[in-house]
Enzyme design. Structure first.
Site, PDB file in Angstrom:
ATOM      1  N   GLY A  96       0.772  -1.244   0.205  1.00  0.00           N
ATOM      2  CA  GLY A  96      -0.006  -0.029   0.052  1.00  0.00           C
ATOM      3  C   GLY A  96       0.936   1.274   0.034  1.00  0.00           C
ATOM      4  CB  THR A  97       3.652   2.250   1.767  1.00  0.00           C
ATOM      5  OG1 THR A  97       3.225   2.040   3.214  1.00  0.00           O
ATOM      6  CG2 THR A  97       4.733   3.602   2.103  1.00  0.00           C
TER       7      THR A  97
ATOM      8  CG  ASN B 132      -6.209   3.583   8.294  1.00  0.00           C
ATOM      9  OD1 ASN B 132      -6.419   4.513   7.612  1.00  0.00           O
ATOM     10  ND2 ASN B 132      -4.915   3.664   9.331  1.00  0.00           N
TER      11      ASN B 132
ATOM     12  CD  GLN C 106      -7.592  -0.969   6.467  1.00  0.00           C
ATOM     13  OE1 GLN C 106      -8.173  -1.702   6.904  1.00  0.00           O
ATOM     14  NE2 GLN C 106      -6.196  -0.840   6.973  1.00  0.00           N
TER      15      GLN C 106
ATOM     16  CB  THR D 232      13.694  -9.918  -9.934  1.00  0.00           C
ATOM     17  OG1 THR D 232      14.862  -9.630 -10.934  1.00  0.00           O
ATOM     18  CG2 THR D 232      13.349 -11.193 -10.174  1.00  0.00           C
TER      19      THR D 232
ATOM     20  CB  CYS E 191       3.794   5.636  22.578  1.00  0.00           C
ATOM     21  SG  CYS E 191       4.892   6.228  23.681  1.00  0.00           S
TER      22      CYS E 191
HETATM   23  C1  LIG Z   1      -5.356   2.921   4.434  1.00  0.00           C
HETATM   24  C2  LIG Z   1      -3.722   2.273   4.415  1.00  0.00           C
HETATM   25  N1  LIG Z   1      -3.252   2.782   3.442  1.00  0.00           N
HETATM   26  C3  LIG Z   1      -1.708   2.447   3.175  1.00  0.00           C
HETATM   27  C4  LIG Z   1      -1.470   1.477   4.050  1.00  0.00           C
HETATM   28  C5  LIG Z   1       0.050   0.937   4.021  1.00  0.00           C
HETATM   29  O1  LIG Z   1      -0.043  -0.483   3.426  1.00  0.00           O
HETATM   30  P1  LIG Z   1       1.299  -1.431   3.513  1.00  0.00           P
HETATM   31  O2  LIG Z   1       1.424  -1.774   4.869  1.00  0.00           O
HETATM   32  O3  LIG Z   1       1.186  -2.528   2.443  1.00  0.00           O
HETATM   33  O4  LIG Z   1       2.531  -0.445   3.075  1.00  0.00           O
HETATM   34  C6  LIG Z   1      -2.024   1.010   5.264  1.00  0.00           C
HETATM   35  C7  LIG Z   1      -1.641  -0.002   6.218  1.00  0.00           C
HETATM   36  O5  LIG Z   1      -1.730   0.022   7.477  1.00  0.00           O
HETATM   37  C8  LIG Z   1      -3.555   1.568   5.290  1.00  0.00           C
HETATM   38  O6  LIG Z   1      -4.292   1.024   6.359  1.00  0.00           O
END
Ligand SMILES: Cc1ncc(COP(=O)(O)O)c(C=O)c1O
Length: 405
Positions: A75-76, A155, A183, A241, A328
């Site tokens: 996701g990131t 999330n 999500q 790869t 935290c």
């Molecule tokens: C809404 C949302 N976007 C992006 C991410 C990031 O995804 P990843 O952990 O696959 O990088 C998360 C993970 O918590 C998420 O909840």
């Protein structure tokens, strides 16, 4: 000594890998270890697995073509690629980006980074339920806007945003629309054509697949600059790869999600509603997020006069794994940006509990949680040092009408 039972209530943080997913992946570590770019049969076996995984993901999200599926690390990366890839591609034409205040840090911190290089970013506020207003979007969008990125569901509080309507507004203004669907994919029906999005991020580890793999859906024809340059993998949009075992796992997870989604959605919605209804009977609680426009597996409740981290540790001791609305950092406890954005006072945000259910959550787990959480809350309230200090804040929150849902 009897063993403490384990109740995993943090499926929005990550999910366990489904045994069927794991089984399918195993072969690709030490038997079918070929490089999918090679012509000999060992390489081609990997390539065939890659094709199947692409088909499974495309089918889950209703993509028109498997060419629209770009495998990546999660996701990131999907969020970074969408924002930087669109902005970079249009840097001479358009220098404006719109997102919301409640996005995941993968979007917020990428936006902040882009601001440093001269991109103007608008962070849309949300209402008390966490919904972005269509009017606000209409007012913020201009000819300069390159991209609008709004998450499909949040999330923390589980609120589901009106993506289809926002994508329409965005397209009318000539901009590209991205949604972070990390999500929602596998949890509620997600159809990219129906939603009308140009880009959509997916993460495998939120849908019972392995960690470190994901997808950026890119509608055919959407101009995008890659972040990774190299051997031209993934049609040039993501060199490197391929993580074959991970991709195979994500493909299988997508297939299982498509198969299980209707029953799972119904089962989790029922369990979620039981949790919410029972928790709201506890004195001085409030539900965070929308009551119905909500992920089926998310319950987020603020327990006033309770400190979230203490609650998490006490629940951990009783075998319940959950999250809170305070994180935290090195020096101080900071309240969740999402809970602050929906109007909670920091004191209330700190006492919030996020429970996110999953494929293996049982009725017994729900009953156990419903027994343990109120006991822990009662205990912590009895020893709460700041009850008196917060009393005033709680009353003012009630006056503002934030307490009625
Ligand atoms: C809404 C949302 N976007 C992006 C991410 C990031 O995804 P990843 O952990 O696959 O990088 C998360 C993970 O918590 C998420 O909840």
């Amino acid at each position: 000594m009897s063993e403490v039972r384990r109740v995993y209530m943090d499926n929005s943080a990550t999910t366990p890998v489904d045994p069927e997913v794991k089984e399918e992946m195993m072969r690709f570590f030490s038997e079918e270890y070929g490089n999918a770019s090679q012509m000999y049969s060992l390489g081609q076996n990997a390539n065939v697995a890659l094709i199947l995984a692409r088909e499974r993901v495309a089918s889950l999200i209703g993509a028109k073509s498997t060419n629209e599926i770009i495998f990546n690390s999660g996701g990131t990366e999907g969020d970074n690629t969408a924002l930087k890839g669109i902005v970079l591609n249009r840097k001479n034409e358009k220098k404006h980006l719109i997102t919301s205040e409640i996005e995941h840090p993968a979007i917020l911190n990428t936006s902040k980074y882009l601001e440093k290089s001269g991109i103007k970013v608008t962070y849309l506020p949300v209402d008390e339920f966490g919904l972005v207003s269509l009017e606000d979007l209409k007012n913020a969008i201009t000819k300069e806007t390159a991209l609008v990125s709004i998450m499909h569901a949040n999330n923390e509080i589980g609120t589901i945003e009106p993506i289809k309507e926002m994508a329409e507004i965005t397209h009318d203004a000539g901009a590209v629309f991205h949604t972070d669907a990390v999500q929602t994919v596998g949890k509620i029906p997600v159809d990219v054509e129906e939603l009308g999005v140009d880009l959509l991020s997916i993460s495998s580890h939120k849908l019972y697949g392995p960690k470190g793999v994901g997808v950026l859906y890119k509608k055919q024809g959407t101009r995008l600059e890659p972040l990774m340059h190299g051997g031209g993998h993934e049609k040039g949009f993501r060199s490197g790869t391929e993580n074959i075992s991970g991709i195979v796992g994500l493909g299988k997870a997508a297939e299982l999600a498509e198969k299980h989604l209707p029953q799972e959605q119904a089962k989790l919605t029922k369990m979620r509603d039981k949790l919410i209804d029972q928790f709201l009977k506890v004195k001085d609680t409030r539900l965070n997020g929308h009551r119905t426009k909500r992920l089926p597996h998310n319950a987020n409740i603020s327990f006033k006069y309770v400190e979230g981290e203490a609650m998490i540790l006490r629940l951990d001791a009783q075998g319940i794994y959950a999250s809170t609305g305070s994180a935290c950092s090195t020096k101080k406890l900071s309240a969740s940006h999402v809970l602050l954005a929906i109007g909670l006072r920091p004191e209330i945000a700190h006492g919030s509990l996020r429970l996110t259910l999953g494929r293996w959550t049982t009725d017994d787990d729900i009953d156990y949680t419903l027994k343990v959480v109120p006991e822990v809350v009662k205990d912590l309230r009895e020893m709460s040092a700041y009850r008196k200090d917060t009393e005033e804040f709680v009353m003012s929150l009630k006056d503002e009408g934030h307490d009625d849902h």
